[in-house]
Design a protein around this motif. Structure first.
Motif, PDB file in Angstrom:
ATOM      1  N   SER C  44       0.764  -1.476   0.167  1.00 16.46           N
ATOM      2  CA  SER C  44      -0.315   0.010   0.068  1.00 16.46           C
ATOM      3  C   SER C  44       0.706   1.103  -0.158  1.00 16.46           C
ATOM      4  O   SER C  44       2.314   0.965   1.125  1.00 16.46           O
ATOM      5  CB  SER C  44      -1.038  -0.198   1.210  1.00 16.46           C
ATOM      6  OG  SER C  44      -0.360  -0.674   2.404  1.00 16.46           O
ATOM      7  N   SER C  49      -2.632   1.851  -7.869  1.00 18.30           N
ATOM      8  CA  SER C  49      -4.602   2.369  -7.690  1.00 18.30           C
ATOM      9  C   SER C  49      -4.183   4.394  -8.157  1.00 18.30           C
ATOM     10  O   SER C  49      -5.171   3.812  -8.962  1.00 18.30           O
ATOM     11  CB  SER C  49      -5.203   2.982  -6.266  1.00 18.30           C
ATOM     12  OG  SER C  49      -5.976   1.431  -5.454  1.00 18.30           O
ATOM     13  N   ARG C  53      -6.679   4.587 -11.496  1.00 20.35           N
ATOM     14  CA  ARG C  53      -7.284   5.988 -12.112  1.00 20.35           C
ATOM     15  C   ARG C  53      -6.775   6.533 -13.394  1.00 20.35           C
ATOM     16  O   ARG C  53      -7.425   7.169 -13.853  1.00 20.35           O
ATOM     17  CB  ARG C  53      -7.007   6.843 -10.695  1.00 20.35           C
ATOM     18  CG  ARG C  53      -7.849   5.857 -10.486  1.00 20.35           C
ATOM     19  CD  ARG C  53      -7.378   6.100  -8.274  1.00 20.35           C
ATOM     20  NE  ARG C  53      -8.377   5.272  -7.668  1.00 20.35           N
ATOM     21  CZ  ARG C  53      -9.492   5.625  -6.521  1.00 20.35           C
ATOM     22  NH1 ARG C  53      -9.624   6.730  -6.759  1.00 20.35           N
ATOM     23  NH2 ARG C  53     -10.170   4.509  -6.178  1.00 20.35           N
ATOM     24  N   PHE C  96     -14.044  -1.446  -8.151  1.00 20.39           N
ATOM     25  CA  PHE C  96     -13.240  -1.026  -6.884  1.00 20.39           C
ATOM     26  C   PHE C  96     -13.033  -1.828  -6.085  1.00 20.39           C
ATOM     27  O   PHE C  96     -13.578  -2.887  -5.811  1.00 20.39           O
ATOM     28  CB  PHE C  96     -13.698   0.074  -6.295  1.00 20.39           C
ATOM     29  CG  PHE C  96     -13.689   1.788  -7.109  1.00 20.39           C
ATOM     30  CD1 PHE C  96     -12.366   2.688  -7.673  1.00 20.39           C
ATOM     31  CD2 PHE C  96     -14.941   1.623  -8.006  1.00 20.39           C
ATOM     32  CE1 PHE C  96     -12.286   3.637  -8.503  1.00 20.39           C
ATOM     33  CE2 PHE C  96     -14.834   3.055  -9.589  1.00 20.39           C
ATOM     34  CZ  PHE C  96     -13.571   3.665  -9.509  1.00 20.39           C
ATOM     35  N   GLN C  97     -11.576  -1.151  -4.566  1.00 19.66           N
ATOM     36  CA  GLN C  97     -11.085  -2.242  -3.899  1.00 19.66           C
ATOM     37  C   GLN C  97     -12.877  -2.413  -2.971  1.00 19.66           C
ATOM     38  O   GLN C  97     -13.381  -3.215  -2.824  1.00 19.66           O
ATOM     39  CB  GLN C  97     -10.243  -2.000  -3.412  1.00 19.66           C
ATOM     40  CG  GLN C  97     -10.015  -2.659  -1.964  1.00 19.66           C
ATOM     41  CD  GLN C  97      -9.323  -2.009  -1.345  1.00 19.66           C
ATOM     42  OE1 GLN C  97      -8.151  -0.627  -1.069  1.00 19.66           O
ATOM     43  NE2 GLN C  97      -8.584  -2.336   0.102  1.00 19.66           N
ATOM     44  N   ASP C 179      -8.763  -3.052  -9.275  1.00 21.27           N
ATOM     45  CA  ASP C 179      -7.776  -2.308  -8.413  1.00 21.27           C
ATOM     46  C   ASP C 179      -8.378  -2.953  -6.560  1.00 21.27           C
ATOM     47  O   ASP C 179      -9.952  -2.900  -5.965  1.00 21.27           O
ATOM     48  CB  ASP C 179      -8.507  -0.813  -7.957  1.00 21.27           C
ATOM     49  CG  ASP C 179      -7.546   0.242  -6.770  1.00 21.27           C
ATOM     50  OD1 ASP C 179      -6.782  -1.143  -6.626  1.00 21.27           O
ATOM     51  OD2 ASP C 179      -7.908   0.974  -6.542  1.00 21.27           O
ATOM     52  N   GLU C 180      -7.247  -4.093  -6.506  1.00 22.68           N
ATOM     53  CA  GLU C 180      -7.707  -4.841  -5.540  1.00 22.68           C
ATOM     54  C   GLU C 180      -9.480  -5.415  -5.345  1.00 22.68           C
ATOM     55  O   GLU C 180      -9.986  -5.380  -4.354  1.00 22.68           O
ATOM     56  CB  GLU C 180      -6.894  -3.859  -4.314  1.00 22.68           C
ATOM     57  CG  GLU C 180      -5.889  -3.986  -4.208  1.00 22.68           C
ATOM     58  CD  GLU C 180      -5.170  -4.118  -2.813  1.00 22.68           C
ATOM     59  OE1 GLU C 180      -5.812  -5.068  -2.667  1.00 22.68           O
ATOM     60  OE2 GLU C 180      -4.042  -2.765  -3.355  1.00 22.68           O
TER      61      GLU C 180
END
Lengths: 317, 286, 326
Positions: C44, C49, C53, C96-97, C179-180
């Motif tokens: 992280s 991310s 994006r 999205f996550q 994204d995750e």
């Protein structure tokens, strides 16, 4: 939104009003001296014959709960007793004045809801300098108490510029509205600022929220993103403070009516309190608390209906 | 009416204010100056605030009278200085009384629980249902107009704002392990309350009452303005605005504007100071 | 072959306090061939991310992009709003996550699925509803008609993530950015959601950019794996070579820090030091402070990506490959 929830709110409202009416009526017996003296009004001890008459008329020699029940059922039937100071029935006194107050509050509410939310939305969407300007202006407005804004508005618009009348009620709807413009502005000013600030902050929060980003990321046209996601989701907090504001107007109208010489129930409440005309004060206090509680309950219910995030009494799948 | 906004401020998102360092400093200076002026009014006021002068009625601002005179010839500047005393002391009394009684009610309710807690909570809810100003108007009708009655009724009106928050916090605190540990050491309930619980609640009480002060100031001034608070010939800011209002139409707005300006200036300064104080006490959580 | 998506020395800076700028992505070079699946792996704060994006132009306000991101040959940073909207409507879609935060909580699932179909593609309500039902069937959500009327709060996280995938598929995109997508879910649901993504990708011939911090997952789902450290692409190689063919010391360290269930009692080797946020990276290799192989050059000179082993690595001293070294 379930029937169960509505019922619970209705019962809660009823309990509040009962307790409030008991407090308002019971207050009469907290005051020093004979309550009959207070009911006559004027603060001076009246002659014994009149006192006896008052005692009989208001059942003052009955047990407390019986007296209270008499008073309450009388209120519910529109019989709020007689104001000896005005030589008139309280119901008639209120009835002839409530129109002005209702119009004033409706006018001020409209200003708050339209201008306050519009300003806040503009600031929330635009951000940057617009937001700074709106925040600064509303922050200043919020610090100015109602009676000071009244004085400032009279001085600026009625005296210096001569655009609008400062006193009186006027005849006919258009003229009445013209006469009510300054009072409504003064009454609404600080609440309008408050609603604008909350709106700005709610819109700003939604603007940066992840679901709004998703909507943008899917290529939804911007005006739809704003309407369906930003404004729709910000409407909960906005509605909630707008409701508190409208409830606040009910209390603030006394000050404004007094300042602008408006013949409404707010001014009547203040004048009756000054003369210790208890029959009128009790009736108006009950009326105010009822209106206040009704608005607050209505707003709570509406907010719950708008926001489904927390299912109310409903079963989860 | 301002009590409402306080309630809303507790509910809704907080308002954002300027956070720079010079702002609280300036606000503090304004507050200190006003308090000093109130304390030293007899020394610095150029005239007796209640001395009527039929020969100097409604004078414009000048060398002898900085802000002119009112319609009975009293010096407005002197009345403004003297007026700071009741204008500050009355809301201070409301705030202190509401803070003390509210904290006592809240802590005892949280500590004892049971029927006492239910009674206190119900009573606070009932008071919450009345707009503060209406409560004060009813009080004036029952006991007569005047500042003492206004202070008493506004104290009742402001009780919930202190008591509700403090009770919630006291309940949380009461269930923390250290309280149980103290009791196991044999410390009595009252002593545990006074020695340990209260000091931990003190910052919260301070912030709540400090925030309420500005609102109580506006409410007492409004109450005097409608004629139910301070009575003539007392010099008090709200009453001065009311007495100066006719002057607006007569081209003598000085009294209304000066008294109104004093109220706004002092409240804004208090508000900014309160925000800075609560931010410091809350620590930098951002 | 022309790549469908290409990052060309991507660099992203965000406004910091008092007019300064923080670099959140230092350098990412990566190309995705049409139909391929690339796993973007990193801790992280490594910028993975933001990299995803940047493909949709969804960077925070005030972000500045240097280098280029090209979708089907067109530069995304250079796109004007209408072109950007066209890209978002049909070119690339994102999953999205945290579906709960990314789906409007106040509107129904049906609103969410049909919104773009009605407002962008001009379908009628009935047609959009039918399409939404079909999409939910495709991602194996049972009882689709009822689900359409429900609100996000009434659905579990796994179901909601499938709704998000269905919404992404509704755009009929060529590129799926995930994204995750499984990080916020529990383990069994994770596998189901991954299977749904994999199935959709194969059926529609989608190109997939899969962002994860899970090396094993990336190796299992993707053709190629790209490892990001502190906003810099450290290494890029075929996914099946990840376990044995990595040459960048960071990739090696990540692999060693992973528990190996086949060797009971094997010791985990945590990476020394703390992960570096991208904006704290100095002039040299961002991994140098934690790297056993670092030399003076590593601390002063940022390594360029160059061929190494079966892929590319941005490292002055890549680990030489000699058969199979764990």
């Amino acid at each position: 939104m379930t029937a169960h929830y509505l019922l619970r709110r209705a019962l809660g409202l009823l309990a509040t009003l009962l307790a409030a009416s008991l407090a308002i009526y019971g207050g009469l017996f907290l005051a020093p001296g004979d309550p009959a003296t207070l009911l006559v009004g004027g603060g001076k001890p009246p002659n014994p014959a009149l006192l006896a008459e008052i005692h009989r008329q208001y059942h003052l020699d009955d047990p407390f709960l019986t007296r209270y029940w008499h008073w309450l059922t009388g209120m519910l039937h529109g019989d709020a007793g007689t104001s000896l100071a005005h030589h008139d029935s309280v119901a008639h006194l209120i009835g002839s004045r409530i129109g002005t107050t209702a119009l004033l509050i409706a006018y001020a509410s409209t200003l708050i809801l339209l201008v306050g939310t519009a300003l806040g939305t503009l600031a929330g969407l635009r951000g940057g300098r617009t937001a700074t300007a709106v925040t600064a202006a509303t922050g200043t407005l919020m610090a100015v108490p109602t009676f000071v804004s009244a004085v400032l508005l009279i001085w600026l618009f009625a005296v210096r510029l001569g655009w609008l009348p400062a006193y009186g009620t006027g005849d006919g709807l258009a003229d009445r509205l013209r006469h009510l413009t300054l009072p409504a502005l003064a009454l609404a000013a600080s609440w309008l600022a408050y609603v604008a600030q909350v709106t700005r902050s709610a819109v700003h929060t939604e603007q940066g929220s992840e679901h709004v980003q998703t909507a943008r990321g899917r290529g939804i046209p911007e005006r739809l993103v704003i309407r369906r996601h930003v404004l729709r989701n910000a409407s909960g907090p906005i509605l909630s403070v707008a409701g508190v504001s409208v409830a606040g107007l009910i209390a603030g109208s006394s000050v404004i009516e007094q300042t602008f010489g408006l013949n409404g129930v707010g001014a009547l409440l203040v004048q009756s309190a000054a003369r210790q005309d208890l029959a009128v004060v009790q009736a108006l206090a009950l009326l105010t608390v009822t209106a206040f509680a009704l608005v607050n309950t209505a707003v709570d219910v509406a907010t719950a209906a708008l926001d489904h995030r927390t299912p109310i009494g409903g079963a989860r799948p | 009416m301002t009590t409402l906004r306080l309630a809303a401020a507790v509910r809704g998102p907080g308002r954002t204010g300027p956070r720079g360092r010079p702002v609280p400093l300036l606000a503090g200076a304004v507050v200190a100056l006003v308090v000093l002026a109130a304390a030293l009014a007899p020394l610095i006021a150029p005239h007796d605030p209640n001395a009527v002068d039929p020969l100097a009625v409604s004078l414009p601002p000048g060398a002898a009278h900085w802000l002119g005179t009112d319609d009975t010839g009293r010096d407005i500047a002197s009345r403004l200085l003297y007026g700071a005393r009741p204008s500050l002391l009355a809301p201070l009394a409301v705030t202190l009384a509401a803070g003390t009684i509210g904290t006592a009610l809240a802590v005892s309710a949280a500590w004892l629980g049971g029927w006492w807690d239910r009674l206190v909570t119900a009573a606070l809810d009932l008071v919450f249902g009345f707009p503060g100003l209406v409560l004060a108007v009813v009080g004036a009708a029952l006991f007569g107009a005047g500042l003492p009655v206004a202070v008493a009724t506004l104290t009742i009106a402001y009780l919930p704002y202190v008591a509700r928050v403090v009770r919630g916090s006291a309940l949380r605190e009461r269930h923390l392990p250290y309280v149980a540990a103290l009791r196991m050491l044999g410390l009595g309930g009252a002593r545990a309350c006074l020695r340990h619980l209260l000091p931990n609640l003190a910052p919260l009480v301070l912030v709540q009452t400090a925030t309420a002060f500005g609102y109580t100031l506006l409410d007492t001034a409004a109450f005097s303005f409608i004629g139910l608070g301070a009575q003539p010939p007392t010099a008090e800011w709200g009453l001065m605005v009311a007495q100066g209002a006719p002057g607006l139409l007569a081209g003598r707005p000085e009294q209304a504007l000066a008294a109104g300006g004093a109220i706004v200036l002092f409240t804004v300064a208090c508000g900014l100071l309160g925000t800075a104080l609560s931010q410091r006490l809350a620590g930098d959580r951002t | 072959m022309i790549p469908l998506l290409e990052f060309d020395a991507l660099r992203v800076t965000l406004p910091g306090p008092r007019g300064t700028r923080r670099t959140v992505i230092h350098r990412v070079d990566l190309a995705l061939a049409p139909g391929s699946a690339v796993g973007l792996v990193g801790e992280s704060g490594s910028g993975k991310s933001l990299t995803a994006r940047s493909v949709l132009g969804l960077l925070p306000p005030g972000a500045r992009v240097d280098g280029d991101v090209r979708f089907d040959g067109a530069s995304v940073p250079a796109m004007r709003p209408p072109e950007l909207r066209a890209l978002r409507r049909g070119g690339a879609a994102m999953v999205f996550q945290d579906p709960r935060a990314h789906i409007n909580p106040l509107r129904t699932v049906g609103d969410f699925l049909t919104e773009a179909l009605v407002s962008v593609r001009g379908l009628t309500r009935a047609a959009a509803d039918a399409r939404a039902t079909a999409l939910l069937d495709e991602v194996h959500v049972a009882d689709a008609a009822r689900r359409l009327r429900q609100r996000p709060a009434e659905l579990s996280g796994g179901l909601l993530q499938r709704v998000m995938i269905a919404a992404a598929l509704a755009a009929e995109p060529r590129l799926l950015l995930a994204d995750e997508p499984t990080t916020a879910l529990d383990v069994t649901t994770q596998a189901e959601v991954m299977a749904v993504i994999d199935e959709a990708r194969r059926r529609h011939g989608l190109t997939l950019l899969f962002i994860t911090h899970d090396l094993a997952l990336a190796a299992a789902v993707c053709d190629r794996a790209a490892v990001l450290y502190a906003g810099t692409l450290a290494e890029e190689l075929p996914a099946h070579r990840l376990a044995t063919g990595a040459t960048h010391p960071y990739t090696r360290a990540l692999l060693a820090a992973r528990p190996d269930p086949t060797v009971p009692g094997a010791k985990l080797r945590a990476i020394e030091g703390r992960p570096l946020p991208a904006d704290e990276a100095g002039p040299g290799c961002p991994f140098a402070p934690r790297c056993a192989r670092a030399t003076g050059t590593c601390r002063t000179e940022r390594p360029e990506p160059r061929p190494s082993g079966d892929g590319r690595a941005a490292c002055h001293h890549p680990v030489p490959l000699e058969g199979s070294a764990p």
